[in-house]
Motif scaffolding. Structure first.
Motif, PDB file in Angstrom:
ATOM      1  N   SER A 168      -6.962   2.861   2.574  1.00 19.70           N
ATOM      2  CA  SER A 168      -6.499   2.524   1.221  1.00 19.70           C
ATOM      3  C   SER A 168      -7.630   1.898   0.413  1.00 19.70           C
ATOM      4  CB  SER A 168      -5.309   1.559   1.287  1.00 19.70           C
ATOM      5  OG  SER A 168      -4.197   2.204   1.855  1.00 19.70           O
ATOM      6  N   ASP A 220      -2.519   8.823  -0.631  1.00 17.13           N
ATOM      7  CA  ASP A 220      -2.629   7.759   0.365  1.00 17.13           C
ATOM      8  C   ASP A 220      -1.309   7.614   1.121  1.00 17.13           C
ATOM      9  OD1 ASP A 220      -3.316   5.624   1.915  1.00 17.13           O
ATOM     10  OD2 ASP A 220      -3.734   4.240   0.248  1.00 17.13           O
ATOM     11  N   GLU A 221      -1.261   8.145   2.305  1.00 16.79           N
ATOM     12  CA  GLU A 221      -0.079   8.081   3.177  1.00 16.79           C
ATOM     13  C   GLU A 221       1.205   8.436   2.433  1.00 16.79           C
ATOM     14  OE1 GLU A 221       0.295   5.389   6.318  1.00 16.79           O
ATOM     15  OE2 GLU A 221      -1.806   4.768   6.298  1.00 16.79           O
ATOM     16  N   GLN A 271      -0.082   4.474  -1.849  1.00 22.30           N
ATOM     17  CA  GLN A 271       0.660   4.232  -0.609  1.00 22.30           C
ATOM     18  C   GLN A 271       1.896   3.397  -0.917  1.00 22.30           C
ATOM     19  OE1 GLN A 271      -1.583   2.320   2.525  1.00 22.30           O
ATOM     20  NE2 GLN A 271       0.090   2.507   4.004  1.00 22.30           N
TER      21      GLN A 271
HETATM   22 MG   LIG Z   1      -3.367   2.104   3.751  1.00 21.26          MG
END
Ligand SMILES: [Mg+2]
Ligand SMILES: Nc1ncnc2c1ncn2[C@@H]1O[C@H](COP(=O)(O)OP(=O)(O)O)[C@@H](O)[C@H]1O
Lengths: 443, 252
Positions: free
Chosen positions: B44, B173-174, B88
Motif C-alpha cells: 500500500s 490495492d487488494e 484498499q
Molecule cells: Mg496494504
C-alpha cells in the motif's frame, strides 16, 4: 453599579427620546420602558464576569458611541429575496429597525392574520399588543433585552388567529444601513400564534454600507396549543455590525417550534434563544449553521426548558470557523421535575479551518426528572485528511475538494429545514461562503 | 512507445521509518503486472507514493510516468493525467452523494485534459450504462460516498469509479480481499474491460485467486520493501503453494 460611559450614553439617549418613542401616551408601555432602562442601567453591559457572557466580550459597545438611528429609506428593488417565488410571498421590510414596507399578497392573506409593524399595531390596537409585549419569558439578567425594551420603536408584529394556517412564508427583511456615524437600533418582534394555527417566518438580516452599526433585537414568541411556527433566520449583517438577538419562545401543549439559523455576517454576533416547553407534548427543533472568518466572533447561546411531560427538543448546531474567527456555543437544556418522558438531544460540531480559529463550547444538561432521555455531544475537528486525499486522488483540485467537504459538513443541518423551498437559497448561501473562503485561501 | 511506468531505486519512509527500500519496476503499455507479498511489506505504501499521499516521503529514487516525473505532480494532476488507485480501504465521505462525487471527479479530469464537462444528461447516460455493465445497483449511487457500504460494495464502488474515469494506469490495492466469488468476477470484468494496448494495470494482491480472472503478464514479490523476485504468471501459483515464509526469512 457599573458606571461605564457607554451605559450612561444609552441612558441619556433614552432620556432624550422617551417622549417621542411609540406609545409614549400609554402608561403601561412607559412603565415597561422605564423598568427596562432601570434594569439596563443596573446590570450594565454584559462583562466577562457574567457567566452567560464568559466567552463573548462586547468590545465594540465599550469603545464606540452608537447614536440612535433615525428614519432612513433604501431602494428595496435591489434587496435580495431568499424565497424561490421571489416576490409573491408576504414580505415585510425594516430599515434600521423601522418598518419601511409591508407587502402582503392580498388574495393570499387569510382572514385572521395580522401582519405588519409593531409601531402601527401600538397605534391601532394597543391593548392587544400589551397583552403580550414584555410578558413572554423571564428575561431577568438580560441587559441588552432590557435596553431593547426601553428603546424599541418598531419590529414585526404577527398574530395568527385560532386554527388559521398561513400557507405562504412571511419574509421579514431587516436592513442595517450603515451611515457616516455608528448607529444603534432596537427592533422588537412579537409573534403570537393562537391555538391550532400555523405560520412560517423567514428573517433575513442584511447590511448595506461598510460602517459599524448595532442591531439589538428582541423577539417574543408565543405558540398556542397545537400551533406550529417554522422560524428561519439568515444573519448576513454588514462586516462591521454588532448583531445581538435575544429571543424568548413560549410553547403550550403539543405546539411545535421549528427553528433554523444561518449565520455568516456581523463582526460580532450573539444569537440568544430561550425556549420554554410549558405544555405536555410541546416540541422544539433548534438548529443552525454558522460560517465565520476574519476576525468575526459568533456566539450562539440557547436555553431549552422542559416544564411539562412528554416534551422534546432536538438541537444541532454546526459551524465552520476560518482564519482568526471565534465561535461560542452554549447550550443549556433543563428538564424540570415533573417533565417525565421528555427527551432532549443536543449536538454541536465545529470545523476549524485554520490553527488560529477557535471555538468555546459549553453544553449544560440539568435534569430533575428520572424518566427522561437526554443526550449531548460536541466535536471539534479539521477537515478529514483521508477524505481530502481521496477526492484529490480522483482528480478534484484541492480547493474544490475542501469546498466539497465543508459543504457536506454543513449540508445535513439544512436537511433539517422543513420549508423545502428555502433549502436551495440556504445551500447557495453556504456554497457562496465556501467558494469565497477557498478563493481567499488560494490567494 | 516508451514505458508507462518506470520506478527506479525508490526509497520511501513514513513517520521517519523506511518502508520502501529500493524498488525497481518497469511496466510497459498494455501490460498487467501483479505485486504480491506478505502483510506489511509495503504494497500500500507503494500505491500511496505513486498517487501522492501526504506523509509518504520519497527519500531516494525516481518514478517516471510516460517519461515524466510523476513525483513532481500533485495528486489531482496525477489523476488528471490518468493515474488511478483503487483504495484498499475506500474512504467514507458523509454528506457527498456518490453520483455528485463521480461527476465532480470526471469533470475535473476532463477539464484538466482540456475537454468540455459532461452535462447532467450525458453523465446520467454514461453512469447508467456503466452500472449496468458492472451489475451494480443504482441504489449505491444515491448514498453518500462509501457510507454504510458493505466491504464488497466499497470495492465495487472503486471499480465503478475506475470504469467511469477510464485511467491509463490503474493501481488496484487488494481490491479482491474480502470479496465473494461474484464480486470478485465483477471486479475482474471491470479490470479486463479496461485492458487495451494503451493502458497498464498494476494489481496488488495478497492471494493468487484474483489472478485466475485477471491474468498478469508479470508477477513480482514485494518483501521487506524490495522486489524480492519477479516472474511470469506461474510465480503466483508457486506462491499459492509455498506462501511467503521463504521471503520473510530470506530478507530478515
Ligand atoms: Mg496494504
Ligand atoms: N500511516 C502509517 N504510519 C505508520 N506506519 C505505517 C503507515 N502506513 C504503513 N505503515 C507501516 O509501513 C509498513 C508497510 O505497510 P503497508 O504499505 O500498508 O503494507 P502492505 O500494504 O503490504 O500490507 C508496515 O510496517 C506499516 O505498519
Amino acid at each position: 453599579m457599573p458606571d461605564s460611559a457607554p451605559v450612561q450614553s444609552f441612558v441619556e439617549q433614552f432620556d432624550a427620546l422617551r417622549g417621542e418613542l411609540p406609545g409614549a401616551a400609554l402608561p403601561w408601555l412607559c412603565d415597561l420602558r422605564a423598568a427596562g432602562i432601570e434594569r439596563f442601567a443596573s446590570l450594565g453591559l454584559p462583562a466577562p464576569g457574567v457567566e452567560a457572557w464568559k466567552y463573548t466580550r462586547l468590545r465594540p459597545l465599550e469603545t464606540t458611541d452608537f447614536l440612535p438611528a433615525t428614519a432612513h429609506t433604501v431602494n428595496i428593488d435591489h434587496l435580495p429575496t431568499l424565497l424561490p417565488q421571489g416576490g409573491i410571498d408576504h414580505r415585510v421590510i425594516f430599515v434600521n429597525g423601522r418598518l419601511m414596507q409591508c407587502l402582503a399578497m392580498p388574495g393570499e392573506r387569510p382572514e385572521g392574520v395580522e401582519l405588519g409593524g409593531l409601531a402601527d399595531a401600538l397605534r391601532r390596537d394597543p391593548e392587544a399588543v400589551g397583552e403580550h409585549l414584555g410578558r413572554i419569558g423571564a428575561p431577568d439578567g438580560q441587559a441588552l433585552l432590557a435596553l431593547n425594551t426601553a428603546m424599541m420603536r418598531d419590529g414585526l408584529m404577527l398574530r395568527v388567529k385560532r386554527g388559521v394556517s398561513v400557507a405562504l412564508p412571511i419574509e421579514v427583511v431587516y436592513v442595517g444601513a450603515a451611515g457616516p456615524q455608528p448607529l444603534a437600533f432596537h427592533p422588537r418582534n412579537l409573534i403570537v400564534l393562537e391555538p391550532g394555527s400555523r405560520a412560517t417566518v423567514v428573517e433575513h438580516h442584511i447590511g448595506l454600507g461598510a460602517g459599524a452599526y448595532f442591531a439589538n433585537s428582541g423577539t417574543e414568541i408565543r405558540i398556542g396549543e397545537g400551533a406550529e411556527l417554522h422560524h428561519y433566520k439568515i444573519q448576513d449583517e454588514g462586516a462591521e455590525a454588532v448583531h445581538v438577538a435575544t429571543q424568548h419562545v413560549h410553547l403550550e401543549a403539543n405546539a411545535l417550534y421549528d427553528a433554523f439559523t444561518l449565520t455568516t455576517g456581523a463582526r460580532l454576533s450573539r444569537h440568544e434563544v430561550s425556549v420554554r416547553l410549558t405544555g405536555p407534548g410541546a416540541e422544539c427543533h433548534l438548529n443552525g449553521a454558522y460560517m465565520v472568518r476574519g476576525k468575526q466572533h459568533c456566539d450562539t447561546t440557547t436555553t431549552i426548558e422542559h416544564m411539562a411531560p412528554r416534551t422534546s427538543c432536538r438541537e444541532i448546531f454546526k459551524g465552520v470557523i476560518d482564519e482568526q474567527a471565534r465561535a461560542v456555543f452554549q447550550g443549556r437544556i433543563v428538564i424540570h421535575r415533573g417533565a417525565q418522558q421528555s427527551n432532549g438531544h443536543q449536538l454541536s460540531k465545529a470545523l476549524l479551518l485554520s490553527n488560529r480559529a477557535e471555538i468555546d463550547t459549553k453544553p449544560e444538561l440539568e435534569i430533575y426528572a428520572d424518566d427522561v432521555k437526554c443526550s449531548h455531544g460536541a466535536t471539534v475537528g479539521d477537515l478529514d485528511r483521508d477524505a481530502l486525499f481521496y477526492l484529490r486522488a480522483r482528480g478534484i483540485p484541492e480547493a474544490a475538494a475542501r469546498a466539497i467537504l465543508i459543504e457536506a459538513f454543513l449540508a445535513d443541518t439544512i436537511n433539517e429545514v422543513a420549508a423545502e423551498g428555502l433549502c436551495p437559497a440556504l445551500m447557495a448561501s453556504i456554497g457562496h461562503w465556501v467558494s469565497s473562503a477557498t478563493r481567499r485561501a488560494a490567494s | 512507445m516508451g514505458y508507462m511506468l518506470e520506478i527506479k531505486n525508490l526509497h520511501a519512509s513514513v513517520d521517519g521509518k523506511a518502508i520502501l527500500k529500493g524498488i525497481d519496476l518497469t511496466i510497459g503499455p498494455g501490460e498487467v503486472h501483479a505485486i504480491m507479498g506478505p502483510n506489511g511489506s509495503g504494497k500500500s505504501t507503494l500505491a500511496y507514493v505513486l498517487t501522492g499521499r501526504e506523509g509518504y516521503e520519497v527519500t531516494e529514487g525516481q518514478v517516471l510516468y510516460q517519461g515524466r516525473d510523476l513525483l513532481a505532480m500533485s495528486p489531482e494532476e496525477r489523476a488528471g493525467e490518468g493515474v488511478f488507485l483503487a483504495f484498499q480501504y475506500p474512504v467514507e465521505i458523509p454528506g457527498v452523494p456518490n453520483t455528485t462525487f463521480l461527476k465532480e471527479a470526471l469533470n475535473a479530469q476532463r477539464k484538466h485534459r482540456g475537454e468540455t464537462p459532461l452535462d447532467a444528461m450525458e453523465f446520467i447516460k454514461l453512469i447508467r450504462r456503466t452500472i449496468k455493465d458492472l451489475g451494480i445497483s443504482d441504489e449505491l449511487l444515491k448514498r453518500p460516498v462509501n457510507v454504510g457500504f458493505s466491504g464488497g460494495e466499497k470495492k465495487r464502488n472503486e471499480i465503478l469509479q475506475m470504469a467511469i474515469l477510464k485511467p491509463t494506469l490503474a493501481v488496484l490495492d487488494e481490491t479482491d480481499s474480502g470479496l465473494d466469488i461474484d464480486a470478485l468476477k465483477t471486479v475482474a470484468d471491470g479490470v479486463n474491460a479496461l485492458r487495451t494496448p494503451e493502458r497498464s494495470i498494476l494489481v496488488i494482491t495478497h492471494y493468487q485467486r484474483l489472478l485466475d480472472y485477471i491474468v498478469p503478464d508479470r508477477v513480482h514479490v514485494l518483501a521487506q520493501g524490495r522486489i524480492a523476485r519477479s516472474g511470469g504468471k506461474e510465480l503466483a501459483l508457486e506462491l499459492e503453494r509455498t506462501g511467503y515464509a521463504a521471503f520473510a526469512d530470506a530478507a530478515a
